[in-house]
Design a protein around this motif. Structure first.
Motif, mmCIF file in Angstrom:
data_model
loop_
_atom_site.group_PDB
_atom_site.id
_atom_site.type_symbol
_atom_site.label_atom_id
_atom_site.label_comp_id
_atom_site.label_asym_id
_atom_site.label_seq_id
_atom_site.Cartn_x
_atom_site.Cartn_y
_atom_site.Cartn_z
ATOM 1 N N PRO A 14 0.800 -1.232 0.000
ATOM 2 C CA PRO A 14 0.000 0.000 0.000
ATOM 3 C C PRO A 14 0.832 1.281 0.000
ATOM 4 C CG PRO A 14 -1.035 -1.601 1.431
ATOM 5 C CD PRO A 14 0.299 -2.183 1.023
ATOM 6 N N GLU A 15 2.089 1.218 0.469
ATOM 7 C CA GLU A 15 2.967 2.383 0.344
ATOM 8 C C GLU A 15 3.154 2.730 -1.132
ATOM 9 O OE1 GLU A 15 4.580 4.621 1.995
ATOM 10 O OE2 GLU A 15 4.708 3.985 4.088
ATOM 11 N N LEU A 16 3.416 1.713 -1.934
ATOM 12 C CA LEU A 16 3.589 1.926 -3.366
ATOM 13 C C LEU A 16 2.306 2.453 -3.996
ATOM 14 C CD1 LEU A 16 5.180 1.545 -6.022
ATOM 15 C CD2 LEU A 16 4.296 -0.801 -6.077
ATOM 16 N N ILE A 17 1.188 1.852 -3.641
ATOM 17 C CA ILE A 17 -0.090 2.275 -4.204
ATOM 18 C C ILE A 17 -0.392 3.721 -3.821
ATOM 19 C CG2 ILE A 17 -2.561 1.810 -4.288
ATOM 20 C CD1 ILE A 17 -0.774 -0.347 -5.586
ATOM 21 N N ASP A 18 -0.100 4.081 -2.588
ATOM 22 C CA ASP A 18 -0.313 5.452 -2.137
ATOM 23 C C ASP A 18 0.541 6.425 -2.956
ATOM 24 O OD1 ASP A 18 -1.533 7.243 -0.006
ATOM 25 O OD2 ASP A 18 0.601 7.662 0.328
ATOM 26 N N GLY A 19 1.749 6.001 -3.292
ATOM 27 C CA GLY A 19 2.604 6.847 -4.119
ATOM 28 C C GLY A 19 2.052 7.006 -5.521
ATOM 29 N N ILE A 20 1.524 5.931 -6.083
ATOM 30 C CA ILE A 20 0.917 6.013 -7.414
ATOM 31 C C ILE A 20 -0.296 6.929 -7.392
ATOM 32 C CG2 ILE A 20 -0.339 4.676 -9.151
ATOM 33 C CD1 ILE A 20 1.544 2.335 -8.481
ATOM 34 N N ALA A 21 -1.094 6.808 -6.348
ATOM 35 C CA ALA A 21 -2.292 7.645 -6.234
ATOM 36 C C ALA A 21 -1.930 9.125 -6.205
ATOM 37 C CB ALA A 21 -3.069 7.271 -4.978
ATOM 38 N N GLU A 31 -3.519 -0.009 -14.842
ATOM 39 C CA GLU A 31 -3.742 -1.318 -14.223
ATOM 40 C C GLU A 31 -2.534 -1.692 -13.372
ATOM 41 O OE1 GLU A 31 -4.764 -5.983 -15.441
ATOM 42 O OE2 GLU A 31 -4.167 -4.526 -16.973
ATOM 43 N N ILE A 32 -2.813 -2.198 -12.170
ATOM 44 C CA ILE A 32 -1.765 -2.678 -11.265
ATOM 45 C C ILE A 32 -2.123 -4.104 -10.887
ATOM 46 C CG2 ILE A 32 -0.554 -2.296 -9.088
ATOM 47 C CD1 ILE A 32 -1.725 0.621 -9.214
ATOM 48 N N VAL A 33 -1.219 -5.027 -11.159
ATOM 49 C CA VAL A 33 -1.466 -6.425 -10.839
ATOM 50 C C VAL A 33 -0.524 -6.847 -9.719
ATOM 51 C CG1 VAL A 33 -1.572 -8.789 -11.687
ATOM 52 C CG2 VAL A 33 -2.146 -6.891 -13.208
ATOM 53 N N LEU A 34 -1.095 -7.317 -8.633
ATOM 54 C CA LEU A 34 -0.327 -7.809 -7.502
ATOM 55 C C LEU A 34 -0.214 -9.328 -7.633
ATOM 56 C CD1 LEU A 34 -1.934 -5.732 -4.584
ATOM 57 C CD2 LEU A 34 -0.149 -5.069 -6.224
ATOM 58 N N VAL A 35 1.011 -9.812 -7.716
ATOM 59 C CA VAL A 35 1.267 -11.242 -7.910
ATOM 60 C C VAL A 35 1.828 -11.823 -6.624
ATOM 61 C CG1 VAL A 35 2.471 -12.976 -9.289
ATOM 62 C CG2 VAL A 35 1.807 -10.790 -10.331
ATOM 63 N N SER A 47 -7.514 -5.542 -2.104
ATOM 64 C CA SER A 47 -8.773 -4.836 -1.854
ATOM 65 C C SER A 47 -8.520 -3.477 -1.214
ATOM 66 C CB SER A 47 -9.676 -5.681 -0.958
ATOM 67 O OG SER A 47 -10.047 -6.880 -1.600
ATOM 68 N N PHE A 48 -7.617 -3.456 -0.249
ATOM 69 C CA PHE A 48 -7.293 -2.182 0.398
ATOM 70 C C PHE A 48 -6.633 -1.222 -0.591
ATOM 71 C CE2 PHE A 48 -4.156 0.318 3.011
ATOM 72 C CZ PHE A 48 -5.091 1.224 3.481
ATOM 73 N N SER A 49 -5.763 -1.739 -1.443
ATOM 74 C CA SER A 49 -5.095 -0.899 -2.432
ATOM 75 C C SER A 49 -6.102 -0.261 -3.380
ATOM 76 C CB SER A 49 -4.077 -1.720 -3.223
ATOM 77 O OG SER A 49 -3.046 -2.197 -2.389
ATOM 78 N N GLN A 50 -7.124 -1.026 -3.772
ATOM 79 C CA GLN A 50 -8.154 -0.469 -4.642
ATOM 80 C C GLN A 50 -8.900 0.662 -3.939
ATOM 81 O OE1 GLN A 50 -8.966 -1.556 -8.099
ATOM 82 N NE2 GLN A 50 -9.612 0.565 -7.762
ATOM 83 N N PRO A 59 -7.958 6.536 -11.320
ATOM 84 C CA PRO A 59 -8.762 5.574 -12.094
ATOM 85 C C PRO A 59 -8.166 4.185 -12.228
ATOM 86 C CG PRO A 59 -7.556 7.015 -13.584
ATOM 87 C CD PRO A 59 -7.273 7.518 -12.186
ATOM 88 N N ALA A 60 -6.945 3.964 -11.794
ATOM 89 C CA ALA A 60 -6.307 2.658 -11.992
ATOM 90 C C ALA A 60 -7.076 1.559 -11.269
ATOM 91 C CB ALA A 60 -4.865 2.693 -11.502
ATOM 92 N N ARG A 61 -7.038 0.362 -11.863
ATOM 93 C CA ARG A 61 -7.686 -0.790 -11.265
ATOM 94 C C ARG A 61 -6.620 -1.762 -10.761
ATOM 95 N NH1 ARG A 61 -12.308 0.400 -9.728
ATOM 96 N NH2 ARG A 61 -12.749 -1.854 -9.581
ATOM 97 N N VAL A 62 -6.912 -2.382 -9.616
ATOM 98 C CA VAL A 62 -6.002 -3.351 -9.014
ATOM 99 C C VAL A 62 -6.557 -4.759 -9.222
ATOM 100 C CG1 VAL A 62 -4.941 -4.169 -6.877
ATOM 101 C CG2 VAL A 62 -5.225 -1.709 -7.265
ATOM 102 N N HIS A 63 -5.698 -5.648 -9.713
ATOM 103 C CA HIS A 63 -6.055 -7.050 -9.851
ATOM 104 C C HIS A 63 -5.034 -7.886 -9.089
ATOM 105 C CE1 HIS A 63 -7.799 -5.202 -13.585
ATOM 106 N NE2 HIS A 63 -8.849 -5.850 -13.106
#
Length: 421
Positions: A14-21, A31-35, A47-50, A59-63
């Motif tokens: 979520p640190e990374l996702i917060d930076g992208i946001a 699109e961001i895919v978590l593997v 789910s939290f990242s979304q 607008p990015a979607r997390v999968h």
């Protein structure tokens, strides 16, 4: 643009996702895919990242997926942030060297070697699969420790890879605050290897403000990095806080023997974070995430990905790259951590003044160890492990290297295919 994060179930994703946001205008991520093979963790984090992105209006979607090929297909960049063996293996790295009177740490010394042996083969396998699916032009950003050794392994196999650590950006932000300067105006003369570096200059508008920093704030900086004020002023340098494991080995070892391993602390924090992430009402980055470590990781990673994938002018970042001729006392294929100009063609080290003997000597010694460590990770063998340990400045004795090699192989056997035969 599609980004893939391998090891996306990490609690600091979520640190990374917060930076992208926060970089919507400059990083066009759709699109961001978590593997991650751990379905519970990656679904919870995903789910939290979304929710973080939606709350920020991004607008990015997390999968999420456990399938690497599915996750990286079509990705412009793949971020790798793995911990093979989890916190249990980390706890071992931080404690098993104590029997020989050696410091335990997950990225340096005997513990760092154990992590490298577990990690390098896994990351190389991932990178090979990324290349087959996503293509040779996909960038790999490696945040997996030990960053220098892992990045050297990737570059040695011809991958488009750059290593990243948060030490430099952390110090940059600290210096900017102390100098009341804009962060983007502060440039570091960052010299060394990953987790073995010194700041030999702090440039603001082309003027070196390091003497001023040490004159006014050496006490505070000394506390932050674990270095004596008199020494920093005498040498006109600020070391990375990882240098305390070399310069104050006995003191750090004594502390380790009386305090719980960092792995135990992180495990508790991770359990707490996962509970927070499960709360559907949680829409912003929680305060507990600051305890997890990796401060400013999001900013460093997002800025680097932007520089590597955008068509704009080169940006300056401190990253782990091939040495080339930057430090003439090292092999050209060594990996150094240095300020670089980064664009879509990669990272090019910025020339530095000659490195003084007190730093060059230690850099060269640890680089020699890293080469032996990589050979042990690639080819296996108990004796290669012992040779690497003997070369490390934090071990450096026959009897200790042999004892630690035997213990390391025994403890990590399940992660070392060559040791199970």
């Amino acid at each position: 643009m599609k980004l893939a994060v391998v090891g996306g179930g990490s609690t600091y994703t979520p640190e990374l996702i917060d930076g992208i946001a926060g970089r919507r205008s400059t990083l066009d991520v759709e699109e961001i895919v978590l593997v991650d093979p751990d379905a519970y963790r990656v679904e919870t984090v995903g789910s939290f990242s979304q929710r973080l992105l939606e709350h920020a209006g991004h607008p990015a979607r997390v999968h999420t997926t456990a399938d690497l090929e599915e996750g990286v297909d079509g990705a412009a960049a793949v971020l790798i942030q793995l911990r093979v063996g989890g916190q249990r293996a980390r706890r071992s790295d931080e404690t098993f060297p104590h029997v020989c009177g050696c410091l335990g740490q997950e990225t340096t010394g005997a513990g760092g070697l154990a992590k490298a042996l577990r990690t390098v083969p896994v990351v190389l396998d991932i990178a090979d699969r990324v290349r087959k699916v996503a293509g040779e032009h996909t960038w790999i950003v490696n945040f997996t420790n030990p960053v220098g050794i892992v990045t050297r392994a990737l570059l040695g196999e011809g991958h488009r890879a750059v290593g990243l650590c948060n030490v430099a950006i952390n110090l940059q932000r600290t210096f900017a605050g102390l100098l009341d300067a804009r962060v983007d105006d502060v440039r570091l003369v960052h010299t060394g290897l990953n987790h073995l570096s010194w700041e030999r200059g702090v440039l603001v508008d082309g003027v070196d403000r390091l003497p001023e920093l040490l004159a006014r704030h050496a006490e505070f900086l000394g506390e932050q990095v674990g270095a004596p004020v008199a020494w920093m002023r005498r040498r006109n340098v600020v070391p990375s806080y990882y240098l305390k494991y070399y310069y104050a080995h006995d003191e750090q070892l004594a502390r380790q023997r009386t305090e719980p391993p960092r792995a135990d602390v992180v495990s508790d924090v991770e359990e707490e974070l996962l509970k927070v992430y499960l709360d559907p009402e949680q829409m912003t980055k929680p305060e507990q995430l600051t305890k997890r470590g990796g401060a400013y990781y999001s900013e460093a990673a997002v800025q680097l990905v932007h520089a590597l994938t955008a068509a704009g002018p080169a940006e300056e970042h401190v990253v782990n790259v091939r040495n080339g001729t930057t430090f003439p006392f090292l092999p050209e294929d060594a990996v150094i951590e240095a300020p670089c100009l980064v664009d879509a063609d990669g990272a090019t080290p910025i020339p530095q003044q000659p490195v003084e003997p007190p730093y060059a000597g230690l850099i060269a010694a640890v680089t020699g160890y890293e080469q032996l460590a990589l050979e042990a990770a690639r080819r296996g063998g108990r004796d290669r492990v012992a040779d690497a340990l003997l070369a490390h400045p934090l071990v450096g004795q026959y009897a200790k290297a042999d004892r630690l090699a035997d213990d390391l192989v025994r403890i990590n056997r399940q992660f070392l295919p060559w040791a199970r035969g």
